[in-house]
Design an enzyme around this catalytic site. Structure first.
Site, mmCIF file in Angstrom:
data_model
loop_
_atom_site.group_PDB
_atom_site.id
_atom_site.type_symbol
_atom_site.label_atom_id
_atom_site.label_comp_id
_atom_site.label_asym_id
_atom_site.label_seq_id
_atom_site.Cartn_x
_atom_site.Cartn_y
_atom_site.Cartn_z
ATOM 1 N N ASP A 154 6.427 10.763 4.047
ATOM 2 C CA ASP A 154 7.369 11.893 4.224
ATOM 3 C C ASP A 154 8.794 11.454 3.870
ATOM 4 O O ASP A 154 9.549 12.192 3.229
ATOM 5 C CB ASP A 154 7.301 12.440 5.663
ATOM 6 C CG ASP A 154 7.419 11.361 6.735
ATOM 7 O OD1 ASP A 154 7.225 10.157 6.427
ATOM 8 O OD2 ASP A 154 7.686 11.695 7.903
ATOM 9 N N GLU A 202 15.883 7.214 11.283
ATOM 10 C CA GLU A 202 16.258 8.017 10.110
ATOM 11 C C GLU A 202 17.593 7.607 9.479
ATOM 12 O O GLU A 202 17.908 8.052 8.372
ATOM 13 C CB GLU A 202 16.293 9.509 10.487
ATOM 14 C CG GLU A 202 14.900 10.065 10.759
ATOM 15 C CD GLU A 202 14.938 11.488 11.311
ATOM 16 O OE1 GLU A 202 15.948 11.833 11.952
ATOM 17 O OE2 GLU A 202 13.964 12.221 11.109
ATOM 18 N N TYR A 240 -7.929 -1.941 -6.105
ATOM 19 C CA TYR A 240 -6.494 -1.822 -6.371
ATOM 20 C C TYR A 240 -5.978 -3.175 -6.832
ATOM 21 O O TYR A 240 -6.251 -4.181 -6.190
ATOM 22 C CB TYR A 240 -5.731 -1.401 -5.100
ATOM 23 C CG TYR A 240 -6.030 0.020 -4.685
ATOM 24 C CD1 TYR A 240 -5.281 1.075 -5.177
ATOM 25 C CD2 TYR A 240 -7.091 0.295 -3.831
ATOM 26 C CE1 TYR A 240 -5.569 2.379 -4.818
ATOM 27 C CE2 TYR A 240 -7.390 1.603 -3.466
ATOM 28 C CZ TYR A 240 -6.623 2.637 -3.964
ATOM 29 O OH TYR A 240 -6.911 3.925 -3.609
ATOM 30 N N HIS A 269 2.058 11.507 9.124
ATOM 31 C CA HIS A 269 2.723 10.648 8.138
ATOM 32 C C HIS A 269 2.951 9.282 8.782
ATOM 33 O O HIS A 269 4.084 8.892 9.069
ATOM 34 C CB HIS A 269 4.037 11.266 7.658
ATOM 35 C CG HIS A 269 3.877 12.126 6.447
ATOM 36 N ND1 HIS A 269 3.479 11.617 5.230
ATOM 37 C CD2 HIS A 269 4.021 13.451 6.262
ATOM 38 C CE1 HIS A 269 3.405 12.597 4.335
ATOM 39 N NE2 HIS A 269 3.722 13.722 4.942
#
Ligand SMILES: [Zn+2]
Ligand SMILES: [Zn+2]
Length: 419
Positions: free
Chosen positions: A120, A394, A318, A115
């Site tokens: 994630d 985190e 895109y 990831h």
């Protein structure tokens, strides 16, 4: 305390109590990354969580996508929240206990899977938002559509996937969302901060494939053939003058890069053909079309001037990620309240692309960047998204949960006249 303040405090308290769960989910997904269109385990976990929350859940959208509806207790708009689920063919080099050791086959090669773009985090954050909003559903003034999307990084060669396929399969119908919000964790922005940009924020992307057809000859006798290698060299340089000499870069920046040239097998044989691959990035759809036309001209006319022929093929397209300006202006105060005024800033344009752009072509959307770099990290030490050393602080995850939840609630309140 009035109702709005009371609800805001409840959201922040719920987000704080969910932090441990969100971090645990993120680590689990991090340890079990799956490539684009192969997100079966991830999708299974997501669907099980959403079902347990009592949401109506649809699975198998655009291969592995999961879409869920949360019905609020009061009438109001439909707000879509989107997370992407796929990982990249990158072998992890970060020293954390939950580092990925996963491997898979990509393009016929055995590769590590990681990831490395932080999807994630996006999945874990949106699972947290779903749990948070489900816990206060009777107070919601409208409905929330949760979109867990596969293959943002692009489907494997020969397959379809991602946002474009989800839209073709009806993700924006029944009910049609009034707006869509999405976020990306972003290296280089400190954890605790949020970057955003009204209007064009991320580039369009098109892959270009150029084939130059010459005529094979002995390397000692070039006049007997047509040399596609020399012609290709001229084409590469010609293409570089499109951005530097031909388009008005004072309006928007643009990039044309050639990343691969293939032709020939040995020193003294001039080959028949050369193939080149490249990419084009722009921030404006009109400029994008103009650059495509100029690429075609440059390639075809340089080849013709040397007696060769050449074709250009554009694919893997895109669109530009364009944040709806009124919606952005409406929602920035929410981000400022959630993160603190000093921690919300207008970021630079990003020449990377994001398939969130497809949703924004259909409905107003706002896509923003949540910082994940540990505060105090030197810029030169910060591995970018897609790097095997991509690292997430985190502590940023709870800000992701709070920002998405508050955006949804504030938008609903603004449309229900009860803000
Ligand atoms: Zn990415
Ligand atoms: Zn990404």
């Amino acid at each position: 305390m009035n109702q709005a303040l009371d609800l805001r405090a409840a959201v922040d308290a719920a987000a704080a109590s969910l932090e441990g769960k969100v971090v645990a989910w993120r680590r689990d997904f991090h340890q079990h990354p799956e490539l684009s269109n192969r997100e079966t385990r991830t999708a299974h976990q997501v669907a099980a969580h959403l079902k347990a929350l009592g949401l109506q859940v649809q699975t198998g959208v655009a291969h592995t996508g999961v879409v869920a509806m949360l019905e609020g207790g009061r009438p109001g708009p439909v707000v879509a929240l989107r997370a992407d689920m796929d990982a990249l063919p990158v072998a992890e080099e970060v020293d954390v206990p939950f580092a990925s050791k996963a491997r898979a086959t990509f393009n016929g090669q055995d590769v590590g899977v990681m990831h490395a773009c932080g999807h994630d985090c996006h999945v874990a954050i949106l699972m947290g938002v779903a749990e948070l909003l489900a816990s206060m559903k009777s107070r919601l003034q409208g409905r929330i559509k949760f979109i867990f999307q596969p293959a943002e990084e692009g489907p494997p060669p020969g397959e379809e996937g991602g946002a474009a396929l989800m839209i073709r399969q009806g993700v924006l119908d029944n009910p049609k969302p009034d707006v869509i919000f999405g976020l990306h964790v972003f290296a280089g922005v400190e954890a605790g901060s949020i970057a955003y940009r009204p209007g064009p924020a991320m580039a369009s992307s098109d892959r270009i494939k150029v084939t130059v057809n010459g005529r094979q000859t002995h390397g000692a006798l070039p006049w007997r053939g047509v040399d596609p290698i020399v012609i290709s060299s001229q084409i590469v340089l010609g293409l570089q003058t499109i951005v530097s000499r031909q388009v008005d870069v004072s309006l928007e920046p643009a990039v044309v890069s050639i990343g691969a040239i293939k032709g020939g097998v040995r020193d003294n044989i001039i080959p028949d053909t050369v193939e080149m691959l490249g990419t084009v990035r722009t921030f404006n759809e009109e400029m994008r079309r103009d650059i495509h036309a100029r690429i075609r001209n440059t390639v075809e006319l340089i080849a013709r001037s040397a007696g060769a022929s050449a074709q250009v093929h554009f694919d893997n397209a895109y669109p530009v990620t364009v944040n709806d300006v009124p919606l952005t202006e409406q929602m920035v105060p929410t981000l400022q309240r959630v993160a603190g005024d000093a921690r919300v800033f207008v970021g630079q344009k990003i020449t990377g692309y994001e398939d969130f752009s497809y949703y924004q072509q259909k409905i107003p959307g706002f896509f923003y960047f949540v910082g994940i770099t540990p505060p105090g990290t030197e810029r030169s030490q910060c591995a970018p998204n897609h790097s095997p050393r991509f690292f997430v602080d985190e502590s940023a995850l709870v800000l992701g949960v709070r920002s998405l939840a508050h955006l949804a609630l504030d938008y609903m309140a603004s449309k229900s006249g009860a803000g």
